[in-house]
Structures are given as structure tokens and as C-alpha cells.
Design an enzyme around this catalytic site. Structure first.
Site, PDB file in Angstrom:
ATOM      1  N   ARG A  74      33.823  37.799  29.912  1.00 19.27           N
ATOM      2  CA  ARG A  74      34.948  38.516  30.516  1.00 19.27           C
ATOM      3  C   ARG A  74      36.248  38.226  29.772  1.00 19.27           C
ATOM      4  O   ARG A  74      37.094  39.116  29.624  1.00 19.27           O
ATOM      5  CB  ARG A  74      35.049  38.181  31.999  1.00 19.27           C
ATOM      6  CG  ARG A  74      33.840  38.706  32.786  1.00 19.27           C
ATOM      7  CD  ARG A  74      33.950  38.441  34.248  1.00 19.27           C
ATOM      8  NE  ARG A  74      35.050  39.161  34.863  1.00 19.27           N
ATOM      9  CZ  ARG A  74      35.424  38.972  36.126  1.00 19.27           C
ATOM     10  NH1 ARG A  74      34.776  38.092  36.869  1.00 19.27           N
ATOM     11  NH2 ARG A  74      36.434  39.640  36.640  1.00 19.27           N
ATOM     12  N   GLN A 107      44.441  40.347  43.642  1.00 22.23           N
ATOM     13  CA  GLN A 107      43.107  39.754  43.696  1.00 22.23           C
ATOM     14  C   GLN A 107      42.529  39.672  42.287  1.00 22.23           C
ATOM     15  O   GLN A 107      41.527  39.014  42.060  1.00 22.23           O
ATOM     16  CB  GLN A 107      42.190  40.613  44.574  1.00 22.23           C
ATOM     17  CG  GLN A 107      42.633  40.743  46.010  1.00 22.23           C
ATOM     18  CD  GLN A 107      41.817  41.791  46.744  1.00 22.23           C
ATOM     19  OE1 GLN A 107      40.767  41.511  47.299  1.00 22.23           O
ATOM     20  NE2 GLN A 107      42.292  43.031  46.723  1.00 22.23           N
ATOM     21  N   ASP A 139      42.712  39.193  35.900  1.00 25.07           N
ATOM     22  CA  ASP A 139      43.214  39.587  34.572  1.00 25.07           C
ATOM     23  C   ASP A 139      44.722  39.364  34.496  1.00 25.07           C
ATOM     24  O   ASP A 139      45.380  39.137  35.517  1.00 25.07           O
ATOM     25  CB  ASP A 139      42.850  41.044  34.277  1.00 25.07           C
ATOM     26  CG  ASP A 139      43.543  42.047  35.206  1.00 25.07           C
ATOM     27  OD1 ASP A 139      42.857  42.859  35.841  1.00 25.07           O
ATOM     28  OD2 ASP A 139      44.796  42.000  35.296  1.00 25.07           O
ATOM     29  N   HIS A 177      43.328  34.924  43.650  1.00 23.03           N
ATOM     30  CA  HIS A 177      41.954  34.568  43.267  1.00 23.03           C
ATOM     31  C   HIS A 177      41.900  33.840  41.924  1.00 23.03           C
ATOM     32  O   HIS A 177      40.827  33.739  41.309  1.00 23.03           O
ATOM     33  CB  HIS A 177      41.067  35.817  43.208  1.00 23.03           C
ATOM     34  CG  HIS A 177      40.797  36.414  44.549  1.00 23.03           C
ATOM     35  ND1 HIS A 177      40.277  37.681  44.704  1.00 23.03           N
ATOM     36  CD2 HIS A 177      40.993  35.944  45.803  1.00 23.03           C
ATOM     37  CE1 HIS A 177      40.156  37.941  45.995  1.00 23.03           C
ATOM     38  NE2 HIS A 177      40.580  36.914  46.680  1.00 23.03           N
ATOM     39  N   CYS A 195      38.747  18.083  29.116  1.00 18.99           N
ATOM     40  CA  CYS A 195      40.034  18.383  29.755  1.00 18.99           C
ATOM     41  C   CYS A 195      41.156  17.843  28.882  1.00 18.99           C
ATOM     42  O   CYS A 195      41.156  16.644  28.550  1.00 18.99           O
ATOM     43  CB  CYS A 195      40.101  17.738  31.133  1.00 18.99           C
ATOM     44  SG  CYS A 195      41.756  17.782  31.857  1.00 18.99           S
ATOM     45  N   GLY A 221      43.899  50.071  44.767  1.00 19.38           N
ATOM     46  CA  GLY A 221      42.695  49.794  43.996  1.00 19.38           C
ATOM     47  C   GLY A 221      41.832  48.688  44.527  1.00 19.38           C
ATOM     48  O   GLY A 221      41.244  47.925  43.771  1.00 19.38           O
ATOM     49  N   SER A 260      38.721  47.767  47.617  1.00 10.85           N
ATOM     50  CA  SER A 260      37.756  48.390  48.536  1.00 10.85           C
ATOM     51  C   SER A 260      37.863  47.849  49.953  1.00 10.85           C
ATOM     52  O   SER A 260      37.237  48.376  50.856  1.00 10.85           O
ATOM     53  CB  SER A 260      36.336  48.156  48.014  1.00 10.85           C
ATOM     54  OG  SER A 260      36.053  46.753  47.992  1.00 10.85           O
ATOM     55  N   LEU A 266      41.233  55.324  44.903  1.00 12.41           N
ATOM     56  CA  LEU A 266      40.445  56.480  44.460  1.00 12.41           C
ATOM     57  C   LEU A 266      39.830  57.189  45.668  1.00 12.41           C
ATOM     58  O   LEU A 266      39.701  58.412  45.689  1.00 12.41           O
ATOM     59  CB  LEU A 266      39.339  55.995  43.512  1.00 12.41           C
ATOM     60  CG  LEU A 266      38.673  56.998  42.573  1.00 12.41           C
ATOM     61  CD1 LEU A 266      39.704  57.677  41.681  1.00 12.41           C
ATOM     62  CD2 LEU A 266      37.602  56.300  41.729  1.00 12.41           C
TER      63      LEU A 266
HETATM   64  N1  APR Z   1      42.170  54.202  40.564  1.00 15.24           N
HETATM   65  C1  APR Z   1      42.311  53.799  41.877  1.00 15.24           C
HETATM   66  N2  APR Z   1      41.313  53.166  42.573  1.00 15.24           N
HETATM   67  C2  APR Z   1      40.153  52.955  41.916  1.00 15.24           C
HETATM   68  C3  APR Z   1      39.939  53.370  40.572  1.00 15.24           C
HETATM   69  C4  APR Z   1      41.019  54.021  39.892  1.00 15.24           C
HETATM   70  N3  APR Z   1      40.910  54.444  38.639  1.00 15.24           N
HETATM   71  N4  APR Z   1      38.651  53.030  40.215  1.00 15.24           N
HETATM   72  C5  APR Z   1      38.101  52.432  41.305  1.00 15.24           C
HETATM   73  N5  APR Z   1      38.991  52.396  42.330  1.00 15.24           N
HETATM   74  C6  APR Z   1      38.811  51.817  43.665  1.00 15.24           C
HETATM   75  C7  APR Z   1      37.404  51.968  44.218  1.00 15.24           C
HETATM   76  O1  APR Z   1      37.284  53.170  44.933  1.00 15.24           O
HETATM   77  C8  APR Z   1      37.285  50.746  45.137  1.00 15.24           C
HETATM   78  O2  APR Z   1      37.751  51.066  46.442  1.00 15.24           O
HETATM   79  O3  APR Z   1      39.021  50.433  43.546  1.00 15.24           O
HETATM   80  C9  APR Z   1      38.236  49.725  44.507  1.00 15.24           C
HETATM   81  C10 APR Z   1      37.545  48.558  43.790  1.00 15.24           C
HETATM   82  O4  APR Z   1      36.871  47.807  44.758  1.00 15.24           O
HETATM   83  P1  APR Z   1      36.051  46.487  44.359  1.00 15.24           P
HETATM   84  O5  APR Z   1      35.221  46.761  43.182  1.00 15.24           O
HETATM   85  O6  APR Z   1      35.387  46.035  45.613  1.00 15.24           O
HETATM   86  O7  APR Z   1      37.177  45.456  43.891  1.00 15.24           O
HETATM   87  P2  APR Z   1      38.184  44.581  44.785  1.00 15.24           P
HETATM   88  O8  APR Z   1      38.477  45.248  46.079  1.00 15.24           O
HETATM   89  O9  APR Z   1      39.333  44.230  43.932  1.00 15.24           O
HETATM   90  O10 APR Z   1      37.292  43.257  45.055  1.00 15.24           O
HETATM   91  C11 APR Z   1      37.865  42.227  45.813  1.00 15.24           C
HETATM   92  O11 APR Z   1      35.942  40.832  45.463  1.00 15.24           O
HETATM   93  O12 APR Z   1      34.342  40.449  43.923  1.00 15.24           O
HETATM   94  C12 APR Z   1      35.415  39.885  44.543  1.00 15.24           C
HETATM   95  O13 APR Z   1      36.976  38.249  43.844  1.00 15.24           O
HETATM   96  C13 APR Z   1      36.520  39.534  43.562  1.00 15.24           C
HETATM   97  O14 APR Z   1      38.895  40.022  43.662  1.00 15.24           O
HETATM   98  C14 APR Z   1      37.613  40.552  43.882  1.00 15.24           C
HETATM   99  C15 APR Z   1      37.350  40.876  45.332  1.00 15.24           C
END
Ligand code: APR
Length: 236
Positions: free
Chosen positions: A59, A91, A94, A109, A136, A176, A178, A203
Site C-alpha cells: 500500500r 478515516q 493516506d 485511523h 526502532c 466518501g 459507507s 457516490l
Molecule cells: N466518490 C464518492 N464516493 C465514493 C466514490 C467516489 N468516487 N467511490 C466510492 N465511494 C463511496 C462508496 O459508495 C462507499 O459508500 O465511498 C464509500 C467507501 O466505503 P468503504 O469502502 O466502506 O470505506 P470507508 O467507509 O472509508 O471505510 C471505513 O473501514 O476498512 C476500514 O479502517 C478502514 O477507514 C476504513 C473504515
């Protein structure tokens, strides 16, 4: 049209998707290709640290190839030009918010480009690979260095500060994410409880969609700059 004073913005993997970093739960997401129990839990690290190091080393290499997108830049602009206060609680591990110029930033995170020594607790800026023999820089011990990332089952960083920010916010924006992972998925309810206007930019509707007073759906690189424009024009 409200003139917001104190804005808190929660961001997730969807914000960085158009920069070329995979999200977690979309169909070709990271958790469709890797078992989070193996690569993102303290138990997985204890069982097979080599596998976990390889995962985060990969990554880090991917991260070196990407740049912030229009959504990251729009949020940095909002922080610069908004008369009140703007804080990003991300969260994401990067460093694309920083690369776009955001200053007021909480990595709840952790950070991909930092390493943590589980012996002495020191953290270090880290862009290269980590392995079992990495020492370290502070205490010199090896076999204790790990990515400075909060794994499942571990407490996110700076939660007291985040709670105070949510309590004082008059606008809470979620971008962005879920809404599957707590405590971040519960922030909208806390902000709403404190009287903030709540907006989801994503999205598609997230798991927590019903908590938001307002929602705009689309690609972050399009809907975030448009929403920031309205905020700065005082028409949001
Ligand atoms: N623009 C806007 N939203 C987007 C786009 C885009 N181009 N592409 C994807 N999405 C949305 C998806 O629809 C989804 O709802 O971004 C969301 C990504 O969700 P996840 O993959 O579940 O990521 P996230 O919510 O950041 O995860 C939370 O879970 O895995 C752990 O620690 C990790 O910080 C992470 C946490």
C-alpha cells in the site's frame, strides 16, 4: 442560506478513490481481495507479521504513485477561505489531504506513512518498507515495528478531541464513507444531537443515510468542489 461558523468534515476511502486508491467495501475493494482479520487486526499481526508487513508495504508503494484529486483540493480551499473553522476528521490513512494543503486534520485511523514501535511507543515518519528486522530509530529494538495504523478492535486516535469538535459543530459533512465502521459511523448522530446541519456527499446512500438532513450523490471530484463553492458563496 446559513452562514456556518464551525464545520467538521468526516472523510473516507471514497474521497481517494479517484486518485487511484481502492476503497474497502466496493465490489473490487481491498476487503474483497484480502481478509481483514489477517492483515488489519492485532491478532493477525501476532499470527503472521510478515504477511501484514507485505500488505502495508504494497500500500505504501501504491501510495507513492497517487496525487490528491479535485475533492481534496476543494476541501483545502474551504479551510483557507472559510471565515470560520474547518476541521477534517479522516478515516483515511493516506496523506492526500496533507498533499492538497489541508492543515486542520485528524487521522483517527492512523497514517500509512508512519511507523509505530510497539516496544517504546514512538512513532516515526516512514515511506519505505517495514519488516521483522526493522529497528526502532528511538529504542533500537526490532520485531516491534508496525504500521501506525489503527486496526479492527483497537481504539481510534484523538477521540476526545473529535467528541468536542462534534459537540461544537454547526455543520457536519460526511464524504466518501459507507457508514459501516464505528465509531466514525456514529458521528452524524452526535453532530445532529448537538444541533448541527448534517450533509452526506457520497457516490450512493451510505448505511447511515437516514441520519442526514441533506444528501448529494455523485463522484467526490464533482460534488465536493460544487458544494464547497456553494458554502463559500453562502448559498449552501
Ligand atoms: N466518490 C464518492 N464516493 C465514493 C466514490 C467516489 N468516487 N467511490 C466510492 N465511494 C463511496 C462508496 O459508495 C462507499 O459508500 O465511498 C464509500 C467507501 O466505503 P468503504 O469502502 O466502506 O470505506 P470507508 O467507509 O472509508 O471505510 C471505513 O473501514 O476498512 C476500514 O479502517 C478502514 O477507514 C476504513 C473504515
Amino acid at each position: 442560506m446559513a452562514a456556518y461558523r464551525d464545520i467538521v468534515i468526516l472523510t473516507g476511502a471514497g474521497l481517494s478513490a479517484e486518485s487511484g486508491l481502492a476503497t474497502f467495501r466496493d465490489k473490487d475493494g481491498i476487503w474483497a481481495r484480502y481478509d481483514y482479520r489477517e492483515v488489519a487486526t492485532p491478532q493477525g499481526f501476532a499470527r503472521n507479521p510478515k504477511l501484514v508487513h507485505e500488505f502495508y508495504n504494497m500500500r505504501r508503494r501504491e501510495h507513492a504513485k497517487v496525487r490528491p484529486n479535485a475533492a481534496h483540493h476543494a476541501l483545502a480551499r474551504l479551510e483557507r477561505e472559510h471565515a470560520g473553522r474547518v476541521t477534517i476528521v479522516t478515516q483515511n490513512i493516506d496523506a492526500l489531504h496533507e498533499a492538497a494543503g489541508s492543515q486542520r486534520l485528524i487521522h483517527m485511523h492512523g497514517e500509512l506513512l508512519r511507523a509505530l514501535c510497539s516496544h517504546c511507543g514512538a512513532t516515526h515518519a516512514w515511506t519505505g518498507d517495514l519488516d521483522l528486522y526493522t529497528q526502532c530509530p528511538r529504542c533500537g529494538s526490532d520485531a516491534g515495528m508496525r504500521p501506525d495504523v489503527v486496526w479492527f478492535g483497537e481504539m481510534p486516535y484523538r477521540m476526545d478531541e473529535i467528541a468536542r469538535l462534534l459537540d461544537g459543530a454547526d455543520l457536519f459533512i460526511s464524504i466518501g464513507t459507507s457508514g459501516n465502521v464505528y465509531p466514525a459511523a456514529g458521528f452524524v448522530a452526535e453532530a445532529r444531537e448537538a444541533g448541527a446541519h448534517t450533509v452526506e456527499l457520497n457516490l450512493e446512500p451510505s448505511e447511515g443515510a437516514s441520519y442526514f438532513a441533506e444528501a448529494l450523490h455523485g463522484r467526490a471530484s464533482e460534488i465536493v468542489p460544487a458544494y464547497v463553492e456553494r458554502l463559500l458563496a453562502g448559498t449552501a
